[in-house]
Design a protein around this motif. Structure first.
Motif, PDB file in Angstrom:
ATOM      1  N   MET B   1     -15.865 -51.265  11.912  1.00 35.93           N
ATOM      2  CA  MET B   1     -14.993 -50.321  12.623  1.00 35.93           C
ATOM      3  C   MET B   1     -15.789 -49.620  13.734  1.00 35.93           C
ATOM      4  N   SER B   2     -15.137 -49.394  14.828  1.00 38.02           N
ATOM      5  CA  SER B   2     -15.749 -48.620  15.904  1.00 38.02           C
ATOM      6  C   SER B   2     -14.625 -47.936  16.677  1.00 38.02           C
ATOM      7  N   SER B   3     -14.951 -47.027  17.537  1.00 40.50           N
ATOM      8  CA  SER B   3     -13.913 -46.291  18.267  1.00 40.50           C
ATOM      9  C   SER B   3     -14.525 -45.668  19.515  1.00 40.50           C
ATOM     10  N   PRO B   4     -13.773 -45.667  20.613  1.00 42.17           N
ATOM     11  CA  PRO B   4     -14.280 -45.010  21.827  1.00 42.17           C
ATOM     12  C   PRO B   4     -14.436 -43.496  21.643  1.00 42.17           C
ATOM     13  N   PHE B   5     -13.849 -42.971  20.603  1.00 40.77           N
ATOM     14  CA  PHE B   5     -13.981 -41.529  20.374  1.00 40.77           C
ATOM     15  C   PHE B   5     -15.330 -41.164  19.751  1.00 40.77           C
ATOM     16  N   TRP B   6     -16.033 -42.152  19.216  1.00 36.90           N
ATOM     17  CA  TRP B   6     -17.299 -41.853  18.546  1.00 36.90           C
ATOM     18  C   TRP B   6     -18.379 -41.473  19.557  1.00 36.90           C
ATOM     19  N   SER B   7     -19.225 -40.539  19.162  1.00 37.23           N
ATOM     20  CA  SER B   7     -20.402 -40.248  19.980  1.00 37.23           C
ATOM     21  C   SER B   7     -21.334 -41.453  19.926  1.00 37.23           C
ATOM     22  N   ARG B   8     -22.231 -41.527  20.898  1.00 36.31           N
ATOM     23  CA  ARG B   8     -23.116 -42.697  20.975  1.00 36.31           C
ATOM     24  C   ARG B   8     -23.914 -42.866  19.684  1.00 36.31           C
ATOM     25  N   LEU B   9     -24.274 -41.758  19.084  1.00 38.26           N
ATOM     26  CA  LEU B   9     -25.054 -41.776  17.847  1.00 38.26           C
ATOM     27  C   LEU B   9     -24.391 -42.564  16.719  1.00 38.26           C
ATOM     28  N   VAL B  10     -23.088 -42.353  16.549  1.00 37.67           N
ATOM     29  CA  VAL B  10     -22.399 -42.791  15.327  1.00 37.67           C
ATOM     30  C   VAL B  10     -22.498 -44.294  15.097  1.00 37.67           C
ATOM     31  N   GLY B  11     -22.260 -45.065  16.157  1.00 44.54           N
ATOM     32  CA  GLY B  11     -22.272 -46.517  16.001  1.00 44.54           C
ATOM     33  C   GLY B  11     -23.618 -47.061  15.564  1.00 44.54           C
ATOM     34  N   GLY B  12     -24.678 -46.358  15.899  1.00 43.77           N
ATOM     35  CA  GLY B  12     -26.024 -46.837  15.587  1.00 43.77           C
ATOM     36  C   GLY B  12     -26.531 -46.432  14.214  1.00 43.77           C
ATOM     37  N   LEU B  13     -25.741 -45.690  13.483  1.00 44.88           N
ATOM     38  CA  LEU B  13     -26.212 -45.210  12.173  1.00 44.88           C
ATOM     39  C   LEU B  13     -26.047 -46.276  11.092  1.00 44.88           C
ATOM     40  N   THR B  14     -27.018 -46.337  10.206  1.00 44.24           N
ATOM     41  CA  THR B  14     -26.880 -47.126   8.982  1.00 44.24           C
ATOM     42  C   THR B  14     -27.060 -46.144   7.833  1.00 44.24           C
ATOM     43  N   PRO B  15     -25.959 -45.590   7.347  1.00 46.11           N
ATOM     44  CA  PRO B  15     -26.062 -44.493   6.375  1.00 46.11           C
ATOM     45  C   PRO B  15     -26.811 -44.887   5.106  1.00 46.11           C
ATOM     46  N   TYR B  16     -27.357 -43.891   4.469  1.00 48.13           N
ATOM     47  CA  TYR B  16     -28.001 -44.057   3.166  1.00 48.13           C
ATOM     48  C   TYR B  16     -26.940 -44.401   2.123  1.00 48.13           C
ATOM     49  N   VAL B  17     -27.302 -45.278   1.199  1.00 43.65           N
ATOM     50  CA  VAL B  17     -26.379 -45.645   0.121  1.00 43.65           C
ATOM     51  C   VAL B  17     -26.965 -45.146  -1.198  1.00 43.65           C
ATOM     52  N   PRO B  18     -26.349 -44.121  -1.787  1.00 46.52           N
ATOM     53  CA  PRO B  18     -26.880 -43.615  -3.055  1.00 46.52           C
ATOM     54  C   PRO B  18     -26.542 -44.566  -4.192  1.00 46.52           C
ATOM     55  N   GLY B  19     -27.236 -44.397  -5.321  1.00 45.35           N
ATOM     56  CA  GLY B  19     -26.914 -45.186  -6.505  1.00 45.35           C
ATOM     57  C   GLY B  19     -25.473 -44.954  -6.934  1.00 45.35           C
ATOM     58  N   GLU B  20     -24.941 -45.963  -7.557  1.00 42.70           N
ATOM     59  CA  GLU B  20     -23.524 -45.928  -7.919  1.00 42.70           C
ATOM     60  C   GLU B  20     -23.211 -44.815  -8.933  1.00 42.70           C
ATOM     61  N   GLN B  21     -22.083 -44.140  -8.727  1.00 39.40           N
ATOM     62  CA  GLN B  21     -21.578 -43.163  -9.696  1.00 39.40           C
ATOM     63  C   GLN B  21     -20.312 -43.745 -10.310  1.00 39.40           C
ATOM     64  N   PRO B  22     -20.444 -44.404 -11.460  1.00 39.77           N
ATOM     65  CA  PRO B  22     -19.275 -45.075 -12.044  1.00 39.77           C
ATOM     66  C   PRO B  22     -18.230 -44.054 -12.481  1.00 39.77           C
ATOM     67  N   LYS B  23     -16.986 -44.418 -12.336  1.00 36.58           N
ATOM     68  CA  LYS B  23     -15.933 -43.474 -12.726  1.00 36.58           C
ATOM     69  C   LYS B  23     -15.493 -43.706 -14.163  1.00 36.58           C
ATOM     70  N   GLY B  24     -15.457 -44.948 -14.605  1.00 35.74           N
ATOM     71  CA  GLY B  24     -14.907 -45.208 -15.926  1.00 35.74           C
ATOM     72  C   GLY B  24     -15.945 -45.756 -16.891  1.00 35.74           C
ATOM     73  N   ALA B  25     -15.503 -46.521 -17.824  1.00 37.63           N
ATOM     74  CA  ALA B  25     -16.374 -47.103 -18.833  1.00 37.63           C
ATOM     75  C   ALA B  25     -16.912 -48.451 -18.334  1.00 37.63           C
ATOM     76  N   GLY B  26     -17.769 -49.046 -19.109  1.00 40.92           N
ATOM     77  CA  GLY B  26     -18.342 -50.333 -18.744  1.00 40.92           C
ATOM     78  C   GLY B  26     -17.422 -51.482 -19.128  1.00 40.92           C
ATOM     79  N   PRO B  27     -17.956 -52.706 -19.100  1.00 47.96           N
ATOM     80  CA  PRO B  27     -17.155 -53.864 -19.487  1.00 47.96           C
ATOM     81  C   PRO B  27     -16.680 -53.707 -20.934  1.00 47.96           C
ATOM     82  N   ASP B  28     -15.498 -54.183 -21.223  1.00 51.50           N
ATOM     83  CA  ASP B  28     -14.923 -54.095 -22.570  1.00 51.50           C
ATOM     84  C   ASP B  28     -14.719 -52.645 -22.991  1.00 51.50           C
ATOM     85  N   GLY B  29     -14.647 -51.735 -22.064  1.00 42.66           N
ATOM     86  CA  GLY B  29     -14.381 -50.344 -22.410  1.00 42.66           C
ATOM     87  C   GLY B  29     -15.552 -49.627 -23.065  1.00 42.66           C
ATOM     88  N   ARG B  30     -16.716 -50.304 -23.175  1.00 43.11           N
ATOM     89  CA  ARG B  30     -17.868 -49.631 -23.779  1.00 43.11           C
ATOM     90  C   ARG B  30     -18.400 -48.550 -22.857  1.00 43.11           C
TER      91      ARG B  30
END
Lengths: 369, 369
Positions: B1-30
């Protein structure tokens, strides 16, 4: 103070100064009447407290959801949008900072009113954004045409509060649309911190205008200044820009308690409507009482009034009220130095303000006799 | 995704990806065993909960103290400093962002390890800071001389975690001092997110070295990842730079509940010491158990271990554990792709991890037969 360790940016900053947060009591140990930072005189919905209690446990050891999905979903439902139209942050000040960095930092200057939220020029300094101040008219109102017809090739964006602060003056949705439609090539940010006290939100324009971004706060109408939650609403391309900057700055700006409390605040529509109505009623009563004392009071769509007295100096009144234990805000700035910005309190607090004002003006009048 | 409304900075960013925060249970409901984001397996001090409860009331309608004075005073007392040596923010990620913008953004490149906290290059992109990656040695340790003797005229600053992440390896205070003393003209930031699990804090150097800045987090050793509080410690000139940037960004990054909870966390030293000791003990037991299964485990001063198996691929183990309902972190990056970063859990959680590992390795071994 300065230091060779500072980045070049730091020395050039003139930070924003928020209204005073007193720690203790007023003179003579009396309770201070705090009408200086536009807080809601009523506490948050009891359901907010309950919601926070329900997550106040050992789960605090775990990180919050970095996407704040549940809260964004609730806000989206409230406004009949989808979650990809919703951004949330640590107070609308943080949201606005991201907006300046992600959507208003272009080569060309952005426009905002000469009398407006004084954090805007601070953000511009922080992100190296050029700006042009557009004077309010002689009644301290925004002239719609100044923005709607500003020459497009020469501007990088537009931002203003609606209602404006500290004047309290409101633009209608039709007027907002004229600006948004007149400037399709730049982002127009409507800072709606005070919109819930009688204004009509520009959220209604989001569907049709990809260039409109609305910011809001839970600090005023939802009585949660102490919880620090703000939001932005717009088409997904604008929201994505904010997410990219946020995720390059801080993965989790909203803590678990704030996420739960903010969600509950949006879910309790009845409490919200009731407190807003009480404040609007109290604002109208306060306005009348001030007018009867000779004040000029600008028409307000916010939870504060902006008022001046033809014969009493703004600073003098401000200091006099302070001595009486009543805090209001005074801006020592061109065009508005004679005004007081008075937060609308409970009817009882407003009575205390008026009584204090009578004392101060009596003193001031006898001093000039 | 990109947009002419974005500042020049935005397109060049590769954001940090934090470790996953699972919402539910694991496989088989464990139930999922969550050992992927270095959270504390024990909840915060009960006194933290009580302290938050005591301010969870209608005072949420009021803004928090923008200077966070009470919390800074408590932290100052804890470290035998004065409050003007203490900065607090919305998680150490926000604090680090301010540090990059206020103290590391110079013309010259800053130095940090090639294998380190992966948010550092993201901050550099956000603030346009040039950097040089300094390779860890073959044992994935920081070579002190690489920093202490780096040619001064050519560097703008230094930052590294101690213990380093995701390796867990710790430098001694003497080694830290060699770096700080060797580079008196630039700020040296010691990111001590994990220091409380057996390391010695560089806070001890602040008195003598105006160029040392220490950052810490309440997310790990104080079990408050969900509350978002981090801090920086250094001489007042460095702290002032952070305050100036913070006050140009967001007056109140810490909400009322976070201020109260963080203060209580620092006041309950006994609980803190007890949980740290339990985690250190569990780390040593987990390390032994992994070694007995053929793993190479780097010596860790953190609440996680960084381990590889000579015969089992890192990604394969990661995916296999996930299938067993155990989440660990895997970095698909040069030099460390064969490693797993495993958060130290409770002894019971660690047993579950080991049992799952036995299953996965059994499966993997029979698959290669």
């Amino acid at each position: 103070m300065s230091s060779p360790f500072w980045s070049r940016l730091v020395g050039g900053l003139t930070p924003y100064v928020p209204g005073e947060q007193p720690k203790g009591a007023g003179p003579d140990g009396r309770r201070l009447i705090k009408l200086n930072t536009n807080e809601n005189p009523y506490g948050p919905s009891p359901k907010v407290i309950t919601a926070i209690e329900s997550v106040l446990n050992e789960s605090l050891r775990l990180y919050p959801d970095p996407t704040a999905h549940d809260l964004r979903e609730t806000i989206a439902e409230y406004y009949r949008l989808t979650p990809d139209h919703v951004f949330v942050g640590n107070g609308s000040d943080e949201v606005l900072a991201f907006v300046f960095q992600a959507l208003l930092a272009h080569e060309k200057p952005i426009l905002f009113p000469d009398i407006s939220y004084s954090f805007y020029p601070v953000y511009c300094a922080l992100y190296g954004i050029d700006y042009r101040l557009i004077p309010l008219d002689e009644d301290l109102a925004i002239r719609v045409e100044d923005y709607a017809q500003a020459e497009q090739p020469s501007i990088g964006g537009i931002i203003f509060p609606n209602p404006n602060a500290p004047t309290g003056r409101l633009l209608s949705l039709v007027e907002i649309e004229r600006i948004v439609a007149g400037q399709p090539d730049v982002v127009v940010v409507i800072d709606e911190a005070y919109i819930d006290f009688g204004g009509e939100s520009a959220v209604a324009l989001i569907d049709r205008f990809p260039n409109v971004l609305v910011t809001q706060s839970l600090s005023k109408s939802r009585s949660l200044a102490g919880l620090r939650v703000g939001l932005a609403l717009g088409q997904p391309a604008l929201i994505e820009a904010l997410v990219r900057v946020k995720d390059s700055f801080n993965s989790y700006p909203l803590d678990r308690l704030a996420l739960a409390g903010a969600k509950a605040a949006f879910e309790d529509g009845a409490y919200f409507a009731q407190t807003c109505t009480r404040i609007i009623d109290a604002r109208e009563a306060l306005t009348k009482a001030l007018v009867s004392r000779g004040f000029t009071v600008l028409p307000s769509g916010a939870n504060f009034v902006f008022a001046r007295h033809p014969k009493q100096g703004g600073e003098q009144l401000y200091l006099g009220l302070r001595q009486q234990g009543v805090m209001v805000r005074h801006f020592n700035k061109p065009r508005i130095a004679e005004f007081l910005r008075i937060t609308v309190g409970t009817p009882e607090e407003n009575q205390c303000l008026l009584a204090a004002l009578d004392v101060v003006m009596g003193i001031a009048m006898s001093a000039t006799n």
